[in-house]
Design a protein around this motif. Sequence first.
Motif, mmCIF file in Angstrom:
data_model
loop_
_atom_site.group_PDB
_atom_site.id
_atom_site.type_symbol
_atom_site.label_atom_id
_atom_site.label_comp_id
_atom_site.label_asym_id
_atom_site.label_seq_id
_atom_site.Cartn_x
_atom_site.Cartn_y
_atom_site.Cartn_z
ATOM 1 N N THR A 249 16.717 -32.616 59.768
ATOM 2 C CA THR A 249 18.117 -32.949 59.953
ATOM 3 C C THR A 249 18.900 -31.717 60.403
ATOM 4 O O THR A 249 18.550 -30.601 60.071
ATOM 5 N N ILE A 250 19.955 -31.955 61.144
ATOM 6 C CA ILE A 250 20.735 -30.835 61.677
ATOM 7 C C ILE A 250 21.887 -30.438 60.759
ATOM 8 O O ILE A 250 22.359 -29.323 60.821
ATOM 9 N N GLU A 251 22.357 -31.355 59.950
ATOM 10 C CA GLU A 251 23.445 -31.140 58.996
ATOM 11 C C GLU A 251 24.696 -30.560 59.664
ATOM 12 O O GLU A 251 24.848 -30.624 60.877
ATOM 13 N N ASN A 252 25.612 -30.029 58.876
ATOM 14 C CA ASN A 252 26.914 -29.578 59.388
ATOM 15 C C ASN A 252 26.798 -28.418 60.374
ATOM 16 O O ASN A 252 27.446 -28.422 61.420
ATOM 17 N N GLU A 253 26.001 -27.420 60.030
ATOM 18 C CA GLU A 253 25.890 -26.249 60.915
ATOM 19 C C GLU A 253 25.308 -26.639 62.273
ATOM 20 O O GLU A 253 25.750 -26.155 63.312
ATOM 21 N N GLY A 254 24.322 -27.510 62.273
ATOM 22 C CA GLY A 254 23.727 -27.966 63.527
ATOM 23 C C GLY A 254 24.707 -28.775 64.363
ATOM 24 O O GLY A 254 24.760 -28.638 65.582
ATOM 25 N N ALA A 255 25.505 -29.612 63.698
ATOM 26 C CA ALA A 255 26.510 -30.409 64.409
ATOM 27 C C ALA A 255 27.543 -29.503 65.067
ATOM 28 O O ALA A 255 27.943 -29.728 66.215
ATOM 29 N N LYS A 256 27.962 -28.466 64.337
ATOM 30 C CA LYS A 256 28.939 -27.532 64.911
ATOM 31 C C LYS A 256 28.336 -26.755 66.073
ATOM 32 O O LYS A 256 29.015 -26.514 67.072
ATOM 33 N N ALA A 257 27.064 -26.389 65.971
ATOM 34 C CA ALA A 257 26.400 -25.671 67.057
ATOM 35 C C ALA A 257 26.266 -26.558 68.291
ATOM 36 O O ALA A 257 26.489 -26.109 69.429
ATOM 37 N N ILE A 258 25.921 -27.815 68.095
ATOM 38 C CA ILE A 258 25.831 -28.755 69.216
ATOM 39 C C ILE A 258 27.205 -28.931 69.852
ATOM 40 O O ILE A 258 27.333 -28.947 71.083
ATOM 41 N N ALA A 259 28.234 -29.061 69.039
ATOM 42 C CA ALA A 259 29.592 -29.222 69.558
ATOM 43 C C ALA A 259 29.990 -28.018 70.412
ATOM 44 O O ALA A 259 30.563 -28.173 71.490
ATOM 45 N N THR A 260 29.666 -26.829 69.943
ATOM 46 C CA THR A 260 29.981 -25.621 70.705
ATOM 47 C C THR A 260 29.212 -25.602 72.029
ATOM 48 O O THR A 260 29.776 -25.295 73.082
ATOM 49 N N ALA A 261 27.946 -25.955 71.981
ATOM 50 C CA ALA A 261 27.111 -25.942 73.185
ATOM 51 C C ALA A 261 27.578 -26.967 74.222
ATOM 52 O O ALA A 261 27.451 -26.734 75.425
ATOM 53 N N LEU A 262 28.132 -28.076 73.760
ATOM 54 C CA LEU A 262 28.547 -29.142 74.682
ATOM 55 C C LEU A 262 30.007 -29.057 75.103
ATOM 56 O O LEU A 262 30.481 -29.894 75.861
ATOM 57 N N ARG A 263 30.696 -28.049 74.649
ATOM 58 C CA ARG A 263 32.129 -27.943 74.922
ATOM 59 C C ARG A 263 32.455 -28.030 76.410
ATOM 60 O O ARG A 263 33.438 -28.631 76.803
ATOM 61 N N HIS A 264 31.638 -27.428 77.257
ATOM 62 C CA HIS A 264 31.913 -27.418 78.699
ATOM 63 C C HIS A 264 30.941 -28.301 79.476
ATOM 64 O O HIS A 264 30.870 -28.206 80.699
ATOM 65 N N ASN A 265 30.226 -29.159 78.769
ATOM 66 C CA ASN A 265 29.318 -30.108 79.401
ATOM 67 C C ASN A 265 30.118 -31.137 80.198
ATOM 68 O O ASN A 265 31.153 -31.592 79.757
ATOM 69 N N ASN A 266 29.628 -31.489 81.360
ATOM 70 C CA ASN A 266 30.272 -32.572 82.110
ATOM 71 C C ASN A 266 29.240 -33.577 82.603
ATOM 72 O O ASN A 266 29.513 -34.344 83.507
ATOM 73 N N THR A 267 28.059 -33.549 81.988
ATOM 74 C CA THR A 267 26.975 -34.433 82.400
ATOM 75 C C THR A 267 26.688 -35.515 81.366
ATOM 76 O O THR A 267 26.627 -36.693 81.707
ATOM 77 N N LEU A 268 26.504 -35.127 80.117
ATOM 78 C CA LEU A 268 26.187 -36.095 79.068
ATOM 79 C C LEU A 268 27.385 -36.993 78.785
ATOM 80 O O LEU A 268 28.516 -36.532 78.733
ATOM 81 N N THR A 269 27.102 -38.271 78.617
ATOM 82 C CA THR A 269 28.160 -39.215 78.278
ATOM 83 C C THR A 269 27.973 -39.804 76.884
ATOM 84 O O THR A 269 28.895 -40.399 76.337
ATOM 85 N N SER A 270 26.783 -39.641 76.308
ATOM 86 C CA SER A 270 26.484 -40.241 75.017
ATOM 87 C C SER A 270 25.562 -39.316 74.225
ATOM 88 O O SER A 270 24.631 -38.748 74.786
ATOM 89 N N ILE A 271 25.835 -39.175 72.924
ATOM 90 C CA ILE A 271 24.934 -38.419 72.058
ATOM 91 C C ILE A 271 24.696 -39.196 70.768
ATOM 92 O O ILE A 271 25.588 -39.880 70.262
ATOM 93 N N ASP A 272 23.483 -39.124 70.277
ATOM 94 C CA ASP A 272 23.098 -39.824 69.052
ATOM 95 C C ASP A 272 22.794 -38.785 67.985
ATOM 96 O O ASP A 272 21.788 -38.087 68.058
ATOM 97 N N LEU A 273 23.667 -38.681 67.012
ATOM 98 C CA LEU A 273 23.509 -37.741 65.905
ATOM 99 C C LEU A 273 23.305 -38.489 64.587
ATOM 100 O O LEU A 273 23.534 -37.941 63.511
ATOM 101 N N SER A 274 22.853 -39.718 64.678
ATOM 102 C CA SER A 274 22.711 -40.552 63.487
ATOM 103 C C SER A 274 21.636 -40.012 62.543
ATOM 104 O O SER A 274 20.663 -39.394 62.973
ATOM 105 N N TYR A 275 21.862 -40.237 61.265
ATOM 106 C CA TYR A 275 20.927 -39.878 60.193
ATOM 107 C C TYR A 275 20.494 -38.414 60.247
ATOM 108 O O TYR A 275 19.318 -38.092 60.142
ATOM 109 N N ASN A 276 21.452 -37.522 60.441
ATOM 110 C CA ASN A 276 21.168 -36.098 60.502
ATOM 111 C C ASN A 276 21.880 -35.299 59.426
ATOM 112 O O ASN A 276 22.035 -34.088 59.540
#
Length: 70
Positions: A1-28
Amino acid sequence: TIENEGAKAIATALRHNNTLTSIDLSYNGIGDEGAKGIADLLKNNKSITSINLGGSQLETEGVIDHIKHV
């Protein structure tokens, strides 16, 4: 599981993304702190239109922060 720290890291990494339209972070093991990071992502990223947080450990505060930015 990625938990809170992983979610924040993913959010930071995707901040300037303009390609992905959907992400699945369920059960993490994401809680309110991680949800706030995802909500901050949505303030800056307009390409992501769908996020699955099913099975997360969100309390009312995290859900409200997330919904405000969807």
